[in-house]
Design an enzyme around this catalytic site. Structure first.
Site, PDB file in Angstrom:
ATOM      1  N   ASP A  50       0.899  -1.127  -0.035  1.00  0.00           N
ATOM      2  CA  ASP A  50      -0.051  -0.067   0.003  1.00  0.00           C
ATOM      3  C   ASP A  50       0.828   1.235   0.026  1.00  0.00           C
ATOM      4  O   ASP A  50       2.096   1.244   0.204  1.00  0.00           O
ATOM      5  CB  ASP A  50      -0.805  -0.056   1.136  1.00  0.00           C
ATOM      6  N   CYS A  89      -1.496  -1.321  -4.277  1.00  0.00           N
ATOM      7  CA  CYS A  89      -2.508  -0.445  -3.621  1.00  0.00           C
ATOM      8  C   CYS A  89      -2.011   0.893  -3.450  1.00  0.00           C
ATOM      9  O   CYS A  89      -0.940   1.033  -3.018  1.00  0.00           O
ATOM     10  CB  CYS A  89      -3.255  -1.380  -2.560  1.00  0.00           C
ATOM     11  N   ASP A 107     -11.083   1.877  -2.673  1.00  0.00           N
ATOM     12  CA  ASP A 107     -11.494   1.646  -1.540  1.00  0.00           C
ATOM     13  C   ASP A 107     -13.125   1.725  -1.410  1.00  0.00           C
ATOM     14  O   ASP A 107     -13.394   1.109  -0.449  1.00  0.00           O
ATOM     15  CB  ASP A 107     -11.055   2.838  -0.664  1.00  0.00           C
TER      16      ASP A 107
HETATM   17  C1  GLA Z   1      -5.580   1.920   2.087  1.00  0.00           C
HETATM   18  C2  GLA Z   1      -6.173   0.659   1.332  1.00  0.00           C
HETATM   19  C3  GLA Z   1      -7.193  -0.017   2.273  1.00  0.00           C
HETATM   20  C4  GLA Z   1      -6.555  -0.377   3.457  1.00  0.00           C
HETATM   21  C5  GLA Z   1      -6.175   0.806   4.243  1.00  0.00           C
HETATM   22  C6  GLA Z   1      -5.380   0.564   5.345  1.00  0.00           C
HETATM   23  O1  GLA Z   1      -6.693   2.972   2.281  1.00  0.00           O
HETATM   24  O2  GLA Z   1      -6.652   1.079   0.177  1.00  0.00           O
HETATM   25  O3  GLA Z   1      -7.626  -1.080   1.546  1.00  0.00           O
HETATM   26  O4  GLA Z   1      -5.458  -1.383   3.208  1.00  0.00           O
HETATM   27  O5  GLA Z   1      -5.347   1.575   3.505  1.00  0.00           O
HETATM   28  O6  GLA Z   1      -5.014   1.565   6.274  1.00  0.00           O
END
Ligand code: GLA
Length: 728
Positions: A477, A525, A547
């Site tokens: 991420d 991500c 998200d």
């Molecule tokens: C991001 C990701 C989510 C999750 C959060 C965790 O927003 O897109 O799916 O993993 O971080 O903090």
């Protein structure tokens, strides 16, 4: 052979199965664009460079060189000497003056395609791709530019990139190095781009083009939620099936520009590259700079054909993961289930229930390390929090495996929390401007990935965890964008290299990861889908799309994403309702159907959802396995768009041999007193006889595509149907 050079006419001809790209050289050696479009057989036509028309070429009329430079359709325009349109290359010499002029020196045509050092790049065998490298020079600067064109015939794709070498004796400053330019006569083109925000990524935008420059860009250090490194120019009649499309997509995950400029002479200049704002690269004698790759697709059969060219290209020539032609395990992720409030017990309870319902992998999301119980600490301290994960990570993985699930884990390796041991030890590892308060976003700073010791540390944190237990999947991420650009290690005259060095650092880390753990399933991500770009696809076969997992919002997001990227790459999950992003409640079945156009998984507390919803999971998992080969490898067709009609959505995937197809129909809004809706399927074989699973009768593809298929009205809003068409 897809690439030819005609010595007489001094013309290059690049052919794919359905397209031709022509360039020509003037007597002085300017490389001009002649034609891009439908395939043409004949070579000829140097006249198309318009050298007989005013303003002629400089050797004939040096007096009017500026009017030549400002009109000539340049393959790779340079700034500072009289072409006032957007340039692709701006070079400043040691005297502080900006100017360069590139003239042809030589070229080579070779089979295959070389990689780009440090950068993601498409690849192919010697039978699949051919490469043309044209060397041009500016003698005064001692600067060489190698323009690379690779031709992927079967996918109707031409890729471009540029290598700039300093072969002179003085330091040069590259203030702008774009990757591609396309100069064409304007034909009332409209432009299609993708725009969005967090939870609203990649919505399609189409607009007319006026005089001047219109662009999309990112200046955030990543490709971003807001705008996308993609630009298509289309003739006004363009639909899914008709019209001409000139598209460019950038294989890069940092700052970019994609711009169309309509000039005084009614020409259009389309450019793509690294954003030149806050970019300056010092190129010492002997050094080389490589610009990332741009992917060009021309389609004379509308947007649908463009989409299928991109999909085939990315599947065959960009994604390297061993998973690209394999079903991915159906996963359950605990983010929306628990957020930060979880421990071993809760995870195991989810895992047991998941296993009982056919799910195949548990992914532990954010909150398992340091003292992170909220999003305000511990990034950088990648040690498991044993207060939550009692007995340690290896023990948790063992227990999850024992239940019969694979295990996956979340990381955000590029970040550092001000409240972390790492920051207390190395405050200078954060990107920042000395003496100025650093800007926080989600209570975090960005690690300076231009520094090797920082990359080594961050990489080792991830690798150590992966070496400690059988971990099958990583979600990588990145939850904030870059600001306050400054590196404690870069010389003052190299600080403007930081944005690009950051991206190179990221690529290096991901390359190490996929090399050390070749079987790992990696999902990129970025705060949802802020780094969904072809660069990341080189490392991970799938990217989290957004998200926002609401089934209705996802229609728009997935439509825009699937316009370019194979749906096998779109991370899509079924989540709980009311949806956490919009508060909407949609049927569990619809959420499943919509997530099926992606990697498929769950993002909910399976121990808490209603028994009716839970009872659908085994059926949905079976549906995923039934259709995944088709969804992953088939041809994608867009049939109707909810974002345009505001009522319903429909898309389909057709197997390459046309023996099977799956169409997804979503009736977003119901209407009273309304009859069945006629849907015109696409992509079937007109001659073949088909039947619809679960229905009587057989029909030729011709009938289903021309006379259509009648979808009965569904009772209620947000209802969906899968229509499985098989050869009779
Ligand atoms: C991001 C990701 C989510 C999750 C959060 C965790 O927003 O897109 O799916 O993993 O971080 O903090």
């Amino acid at each position: 052979m897809g690439i030819h050079y005609d010595d007489n006419g001094r013309m290059f001809k690049l052919d794919t199965d359905h397209t031709t790209y022509l360039m020509g050289l003037t007597p002085e050696g300017y490389l001009g664009h002649v034609y891009y479009g439908k395939k043409i057989k004949q070579f000829g036509g140097a006249y198309r460079l318009r050298m007989q028309e005013a303003p002629f070429t400089p050797s004939v009329n040096k007096r009017e060189k500026s009017s030549f430079l400002d009109f000539f359709p340049m393959e790779y325009p340079t700034g500072g000497i009289g072409d006032y349109r957007e340039s692709c290359l701006n070079v400043r010499n040691e005297q502080g003056c900006m100017g360069a002029e590139l003239l042809y020196v030589s070229h080579v045509i070779e089979k295959g395609k070389p990689g780009l050092p440090g950068l993601p790049a498409s690849f192919g065998s010697e039978d699949e791709v051919e490469t043309l490298r044209i060397v041009c020079r500016d003698e005064i600067l001692g600067l060489e530019a190698e323009l690379m064109y690779s031709v992927f015939a079967a996918e109707d794709v031409i890729t471009r990139s540029v290598k700039i070498s300093n072969q002179g004796r003085e330091n040069l400053r590259l203030e702008k190095v774009y990757s591609a330019c396309l100069d064409m006569d304007h034909r009332d083109f409209e432009m299609i781009t993708l725009h969005g925000s967090w939870a609203r990524e990649r919505h399609i935008q189409r607009r007319s083009i006026g005089y001047g420059k219109q662009m999309v860009s990112s200046f955030k250090g990543e490709s971003g939620h807001q705008e996308h490194p993609f630009l298509a120019l289309v003739t006004p009649d363009t639909t899914q099936e008709h019209g001409e499309v000139y598209a460019m997509n950038f294989v890069y995950s940092g700052n970019f520009i994609a711009q169309a400029e309509l000039t005084q002479f009614h020409q259009i200049r389309m450019v793509m590259g690294i954003h030149s704002e806050e970019f300056c690269w010092k190129l010492a004698p002997g050094e080389t700079f490589v610009a990332p790759e741009a992917v060009m697709v021309y389609s004379s059969e509308g947007l649908g054909k463009m989409t299928r060219s991109f999909h085939d290209f990315y599947r065959n020539h960009m994604i390297r993961s061993p998973y690209k032609y394999k079903s991915r395990p159906v996963l359950i992720n605990n983010w929306e289930a628990t957020y930060f409030d979880f421990n071993t017990e809760k995870l195991l309870a989810i895992a047991r229930e998941a296993k009982a319902n056919g799910i195949e992998m548990l992914v532990m999301d954010d909150g398992w390390f340091g003292k992170r119980n909220l999003d305000d600490s511990s990034l950088g301290d990648w040690e498991v929090n044993e207060e939550k994960i009692t007995g340690g990570l290896a023990e948790l993985v063992r227990q999850v495996n024992e239940i019969g699930l694979q295990f996956g884990i979340w990381f955000e390796p590029e970040m550092i929390s001000p409240d972390s041991n790492l920051y207390r030890r190395h405050p200078d590892w954060a990107i920042q401007i000395q003496g100025r308060e650093n800007t926080q976003s989600r209570a975090q700073y960005v690690l300076d990935l231009s520094r090797k010791e920082v990359r080594d540390y961050a990489y080792e944190c991830v690798a150590k965890i992966l070496r400690s237990a059988p971990i099958a999947y990583v979600k990588w991420d990145m939850n904030r964008q870059l600001s306050n650009l400054g590196s404690a290690k870069l010389e003052p005259d190299r600080q403007q290299e930081l944005f690009h060095r950051y991206v190179l650092g990221l690529y290096e880390m991901q390359e190490r990861l996929v090399t050390e753990f070749p079987d790992l399933l990696l999902e990129n991500c970025s705060g949802g889908g802020a780094r969904f770009d072809p660069g990341m696809l080189y490392y991970s076969p799938q990217i989290w799309c957004s998200d926002d997992t609401d089934a209705v919002e996802r229609l728009r997001i997935q439509e825009g994403t699937a316009m370019i990227y194979p749906i096998s790459a779109m991370g899509a999950h079924v989540s709980d309702c009311p949806n956490h992003a919009v508060g909407r409640t949609t049927p569990f079945e619809t959420r499943g159907h919509v997530a099926l156009a992606g990697t498929f998984g769950y993002e909910l507390d399976i121990t808490k959802i209603s028994p009716e919803d839970r009872a659908q999971i085994p059926e949905q998992v079976a549906m995923y396995h039934k259709y995944n080969d088709l969804v992953r490898e088939g041809d994608y067709y867009r049939i109707a768009s909810y974002s345009r009609n505001h009522m319903f959505d429909c898309y389909g995937v057709v197997r390459k041999d046309k023996e099977e197809a799956l169409f997804t129909y979503v009736q977003v809004m119901n209407r009273p007193n309304y009859h069945s809706r006629r849907i015109f399927f696409k992509g079937l074989d007109p001659e073949k006889l088909y039947q619809i699973e679960g229905e009587e009768g057989t029909y030729t593809g011709d009938v289903l595509m021309k006379a259509g298929y009648l979808v009965q009205n569904l009772w209620g809003d947000y209802k969906a149907r899968l229509i499985h068409v098989v050869k009779a």
